[in-house]
Design a protein around this motif. Structure first.
Motif, PDB file in Angstrom:
ATOM      1  N   GLY A  38      -7.176  37.547 -17.193  1.00 22.89           N
ATOM      2  CA  GLY A  38      -6.388  36.186 -17.600  1.00 22.89           C
ATOM      3  C   GLY A  38      -5.150  36.091 -16.768  1.00 22.89           C
ATOM      4  N   ALA A  39      -4.695  34.961 -16.244  1.00 25.50           N
ATOM      5  CA  ALA A  39      -3.661  34.606 -15.433  1.00 25.50           C
ATOM      6  C   ALA A  39      -2.219  35.385 -16.048  1.00 25.50           C
ATOM      7  CB  ALA A  39      -3.347  33.099 -15.077  1.00 25.50           C
ATOM      8  N   LEU A  40      -1.295  35.701 -15.083  1.00 25.71           N
ATOM      9  CA  LEU A  40      -0.123  36.124 -15.685  1.00 25.71           C
ATOM     10  C   LEU A  40       0.850  35.017 -16.374  1.00 25.71           C
ATOM     11  CD1 LEU A  40       2.260  38.305 -15.451  1.00 25.71           C
ATOM     12  CD2 LEU A  40       2.714  37.321 -13.076  1.00 25.71           C
ATOM     13  N   PRO A  41       1.228  35.365 -17.579  1.00 25.84           N
ATOM     14  CA  PRO A  41       2.209  34.580 -18.298  1.00 25.84           C
ATOM     15  C   PRO A  41       3.444  34.838 -17.786  1.00 25.84           C
ATOM     16  CG  PRO A  41       0.810  35.678 -19.924  1.00 25.84           C
ATOM     17  CD  PRO A  41       0.591  36.475 -18.452  1.00 25.84           C
ATOM     18  N   ALA A  42       4.351  33.722 -17.425  1.00 27.27           N
ATOM     19  CA  ALA A  42       5.577  33.684 -16.695  1.00 27.27           C
ATOM     20  C   ALA A  42       6.722  34.640 -17.343  1.00 27.27           C
ATOM     21  CB  ALA A  42       6.148  32.379 -16.596  1.00 27.27           C
ATOM     22  N   LEU A 223      -6.579  36.478 -23.647  1.00 20.95           N
ATOM     23  CA  LEU A 223      -5.352  36.840 -24.412  1.00 20.95           C
ATOM     24  C   LEU A 223      -4.376  37.216 -23.131  1.00 20.95           C
ATOM     25  CD1 LEU A 223      -6.448  38.817 -27.660  1.00 20.95           C
ATOM     26  CD2 LEU A 223      -5.896  36.204 -27.156  1.00 20.95           C
ATOM     27  N   ASN A 224      -4.800  37.363 -21.999  1.00 19.38           N
ATOM     28  CA  ASN A 224      -3.905  37.447 -20.905  1.00 19.38           C
ATOM     29  C   ASN A 224      -2.932  38.566 -20.716  1.00 19.38           C
ATOM     30  OD1 ASN A 224      -5.024  34.537 -20.012  1.00 19.38           O
ATOM     31  ND2 ASN A 224      -3.581  34.162 -21.838  1.00 19.38           N
ATOM     32  N   GLY A 225      -3.308  39.730 -21.542  1.00 16.31           N
ATOM     33  CA  GLY A 225      -2.511  40.829 -21.638  1.00 16.31           C
ATOM     34  C   GLY A 225      -2.270  41.770 -20.355  1.00 16.31           C
ATOM     35  N   GLY A 226      -3.056  41.379 -19.123  1.00 15.99           N
ATOM     36  CA  GLY A 226      -3.021  42.220 -18.134  1.00 15.99           C
ATOM     37  C   GLY A 226      -4.040  43.035 -17.624  1.00 15.99           C
ATOM     38  N   ARG A 369     -20.424  32.729 -12.434  1.00 13.94           N
ATOM     39  CA  ARG A 369     -19.929  32.593 -13.810  1.00 13.94           C
ATOM     40  C   ARG A 369     -18.687  31.647 -13.588  1.00 13.94           C
ATOM     41  NH1 ARG A 369     -18.449  37.516 -17.690  1.00 13.94           N
ATOM     42  NH2 ARG A 369     -16.945  37.503 -16.265  1.00 13.94           N
ATOM     43  N   PHE A 370     -18.188  30.835 -14.653  1.00 14.69           N
ATOM     44  CA  PHE A 370     -17.017  29.845 -14.472  1.00 14.69           C
ATOM     45  C   PHE A 370     -16.506  30.128 -15.825  1.00 14.69           C
ATOM     46  CE2 PHE A 370     -19.804  28.149 -11.445  1.00 14.69           C
ATOM     47  CZ  PHE A 370     -19.096  28.255 -10.195  1.00 14.69           C
ATOM     48  N   GLY A 371     -15.297  30.556 -15.985  1.00 18.76           N
ATOM     49  CA  GLY A 371     -14.674  30.807 -17.264  1.00 18.76           C
ATOM     50  C   GLY A 371     -13.359  29.517 -17.331  1.00 18.76           C
ATOM     51  N   PHE A 372     -13.314  29.123 -18.718  1.00 19.22           N
ATOM     52  CA  PHE A 372     -12.411  28.019 -18.640  1.00 19.22           C
ATOM     53  C   PHE A 372     -11.498  28.206 -19.485  1.00 19.22           C
ATOM     54  CE2 PHE A 372     -16.269  26.248 -16.655  1.00 19.22           C
ATOM     55  CZ  PHE A 372     -15.958  25.659 -15.769  1.00 19.22           C
ATOM     56  N   THR A 373     -10.284  28.627 -19.409  1.00 19.75           N
ATOM     57  CA  THR A 373      -9.087  28.929 -20.211  1.00 19.75           C
ATOM     58  C   THR A 373      -8.575  27.945 -20.363  1.00 19.75           C
ATOM     59  OG1 THR A 373      -9.111  31.152 -18.945  1.00 19.75           O
ATOM     60  CG2 THR A 373      -7.172  30.564 -20.329  1.00 19.75           C
TER      61      THR A 373
ATOM     62  N   ILE B  61      -7.661  38.437  -9.956  1.00 23.58           N
ATOM     63  CA  ILE B  61      -8.921  39.306 -10.168  1.00 23.58           C
ATOM     64  C   ILE B  61      -9.424  39.961  -8.768  1.00 23.58           C
ATOM     65  CG2 ILE B  61     -10.673  37.523  -9.455  1.00 23.58           C
ATOM     66  CD1 ILE B  61     -11.383  39.855 -12.486  1.00 23.58           C
ATOM     67  N   ARG B  62      -8.918  39.532  -7.648  1.00 16.44           N
ATOM     68  CA  ARG B  62      -9.084  40.396  -6.353  1.00 16.44           C
ATOM     69  C   ARG B  62      -8.564  41.654  -6.331  1.00 16.44           C
ATOM     70  NH1 ARG B  62      -5.999  36.292  -3.111  1.00 16.44           N
ATOM     71  NH2 ARG B  62      -5.963  37.978  -1.575  1.00 16.44           N
ATOM     72  N   SER B  63      -7.495  41.718  -7.018  1.00 15.42           N
ATOM     73  CA  SER B  63      -7.015  43.229  -6.850  1.00 15.42           C
ATOM     74  C   SER B  63      -7.718  44.329  -7.400  1.00 15.42           C
ATOM     75  CB  SER B  63      -5.626  43.256  -7.609  1.00 15.42           C
ATOM     76  OG  SER B  63      -4.597  42.788  -7.008  1.00 15.42           O
TER      77      SER B  63
END
Lengths: 394, 394
Positions: A38-42, A223-226, A369-373, B61-63
């Motif tokens: 998941g992407a980084l929450p700000a 859940l974008n936990g890192g 594979r394409f995931g849609f968040t 993800i590249r990391s």
């Protein structure tokens, strides 16, 4: 401007979750790999800085009490709970998914009648679940039987101790029928263990409602936990007294600081804890979960289906017929939050997509594979991804 | 100025490690709890910020490839290796100490002859090792026999499969004789597993030299990895092919991304990996280990003994006779890097010490525990701690 571009704009304008995107650190990339990382929450960077500099750096050992480190596993478990349909007090965070699968499956076998000598495992599972299930079977003297989820009802018998299933298939994106499979497992007198890695945060799970016994999941996808953030373990309240962990660490003791030589399990979900919790990663996850405040999981599910529908529509419109084949179910009731396209040269195609700013992933041997968040992917992203895919495939 | 104050100044002036202190974030507190949670190394906050903002936030993800996330467990293991006397390729980082004790002890039993039906465990151990050993015994069908380290030679027999010992006793600070106990275990044909939580980073361990089979340790004490930072597992090279893990996660597979249904173990120390590594905590640890560059562990040991000697001397000079009793061995060969003082009202005394800026910890029921981290504790700190202890006890 094509009709699909116009439609994308209208869908984005009507999206009740569109405002959540600004709570993430994103750029011009179309990021369709949130089902992997998941992407980084700000708000995470600031929280992590506080944990490192103030809580660890200045308060040091006092933070175990004063910064709430000690109780983080159950406190953060309670923040995940509403996302998977669980009342408080049933989830603890910690360890990896693999380790939690081991705890859950061994505990499940120990809950079942002693003469039940079989474990069923989803044969299409993400491999680690199968490897760990094999170890759990070996160490509890049971036989492991791999079956597809569709075969489970026919494979259940009075020999079945426990069943380990995935809610969403990591490769195809197929959503399995958790309510009816759980009911079938229970009708056979067995214990149901679910892996929620690819469903939690993307769709309603309803653990309590459907009577799931034990569940595990990771926190670094929807859940974008890192990267590698701690996993979680759900133990249904009625079963907690019978949860007999194969990993009874000092954190699951009734009195951890009593330093007693004899193990006496804590009550409640705490029994799922093991060793000292990994605080940096755990508190980054806690911050990440704040993006869910005020978000309804039903709205997430509605948007997820709209996104995957729209992607399939755009792919059908743009990509030459026969060039790719979707292996993701068409029926909404059977679809998770990803689309998997089979494509002969999938590895190479994904490399070129990423070069052009559309990030999905490749799953051996032939799957794009394409995931849609739904929290941060919009409909314009979806249209662009399909358009770039078409360019790459040409 | 007392004679001891003068001596402290001279000792600090002659200390070859004195310069390392500036690599830590410290304040006016005398921090004698680094054997519970090491202080923050000054380069960690910047590294963590980079991992969060750039590696996760921008590269996403590249990391896993490009930032070296995937190989972190073995790379960081190789950074710990010289501190415990291990050649490269024998240590992986990940999971908690408790989980690693489980892996090591089950694997040890599986390495031993099948007819050996007993496991010996240090009866004075930190409790989690005992609890986990009990589970390992239960799950491998062995009997667990708790004995003190002194009783081990007499308790060994041709029934002994494996022995789990602590290098330093967490309560008293007693250092056990790793070379001779390991030799005794081997002479009996059993497998030796050591827990290095309270020795690694404080004194030379010599894993390779003394032929230790398996070892585990945490990284948040003398290695300063941060609260709950990942633990490590050492598997002696000659035994790696026989390391049969009870937690065979996808990260220990020979081809993790092959996504194969059948488990085939990787070669080398990688077999000790389990699930997805916890990257934030792991890379914080990697940064923390940089303070060891150029530090000789023999110098650390010499200073550690000088610090504990000087503390005992100051306590004897300042504290009224009979008010406290040291339970830490006088002989250097039997002492770790802490001093434990028995004191009737230890809980209350420690509270008042902390209020006055001297931080140690209390171990139930009557022990004041002071840990001396040679990288950042000086002799003036030691003198002040003893002086404040005397004030509090008066």
């Amino acid at each position: 401007m094509s009709e699909l571009t116009t439609r994308a704009g209208a869908l984005d304008a009507a999206d009740e979750l569109a405002g959540v995107r600004k709570q993430f650190v994103l750029d011009e990339v179309v990021y369709l790999d949130g089902n992997s990382l998941g992407a980084l929450p700000a708000n995470v960077p600031g929280r992590v800085e506080d944990v490192v500099l103030r809580q660890w750096g200045r308060m040091r050992i006092r933070s175990w009490d004063e910064s709430g480190w000690w109780t983080a596993p159950e406190r953060i478990g309670d923040k995940i709970a509403p996302l998977v349909g669980a009342a408080p007090g049933q989830i603890v965070v910690g360890d990896s998914t693999s380790v939690n699968v081991f705890k859950a499956l061994v505990a499940a076998v120990r809950m079942a009648d002693a003469d039940r000598d079989e474990i069923l495992v989803d044969a299409t599972t993400f491999p680690t679940d199968g490897y760990i299930a094999e170890s759990a079977a070996r160490m509890t003297g049971r036989t492991l039987q791999p079956v597809t989820p569709a075969e489970v009802p026919g494979a259940l018998s009075d020999r079945t101790a426990a069943v380990l299933l995935n809610h969403v298939d990591y490769r195809s994106g197929r959503l399995h029928d958790l309510p009816s499979l759980t009911a079938a497992v229970h009708a056979a007198g067995a214990v149901a263990v679910w892996d929620l890695c690819h469903s939690a945060g993307a769709l309603p799970v309803g653990l309590d409602e459907h009577g799931v016994d034990l569940a595990v999941g990771c926190t670094y996808k929807y859940l974008n936990g890192g990267p590698g953030s701690p996993a979680y373990l759900y133990v249904r309240r009625e079963l907690q007294d019978r949860f007999d962990s194969p990993l009874p660490g000092w954190n699951s003791h009734a009195e951890p600081f009593g330093m007693r030589p004899a193990f006496e399990p804590a009550s409640g979900a705490l029994r799922g804890r093991v060793g000292t919790p990994d605080i940096l990663s755990m508190l980054a996850l806690e911050a990440a979960l704040e993006v869910w405040d005020g978000v309804r999981i039903e709205a997430v599910r509605a948007k997820s289906l709209a996104l995957t529908d729209f992607f399939l529509e755009c792919v059908a419109a743009y990509v030459p017929e026969g060039r790719v084949e979707s292996v993701t179910p068409v029926a909404h009731s059977e679809r998770g939050s990803q689309v998997a396209l089979r494509c002969d040269d999938a590895g190479d195609v994904m490399k070129r997509l990423i070069e052009r700013g559309v990030v999905g992933d490749f799953r051996h041997p032939d799957v794009l594979r394409f995931g849609f968040t739904p929290l941060y992917v919009g409909f314009a992203d979806v249209e662009r991804a399909a358009r770039v895919l078409c360019e790459v495939l040409r």
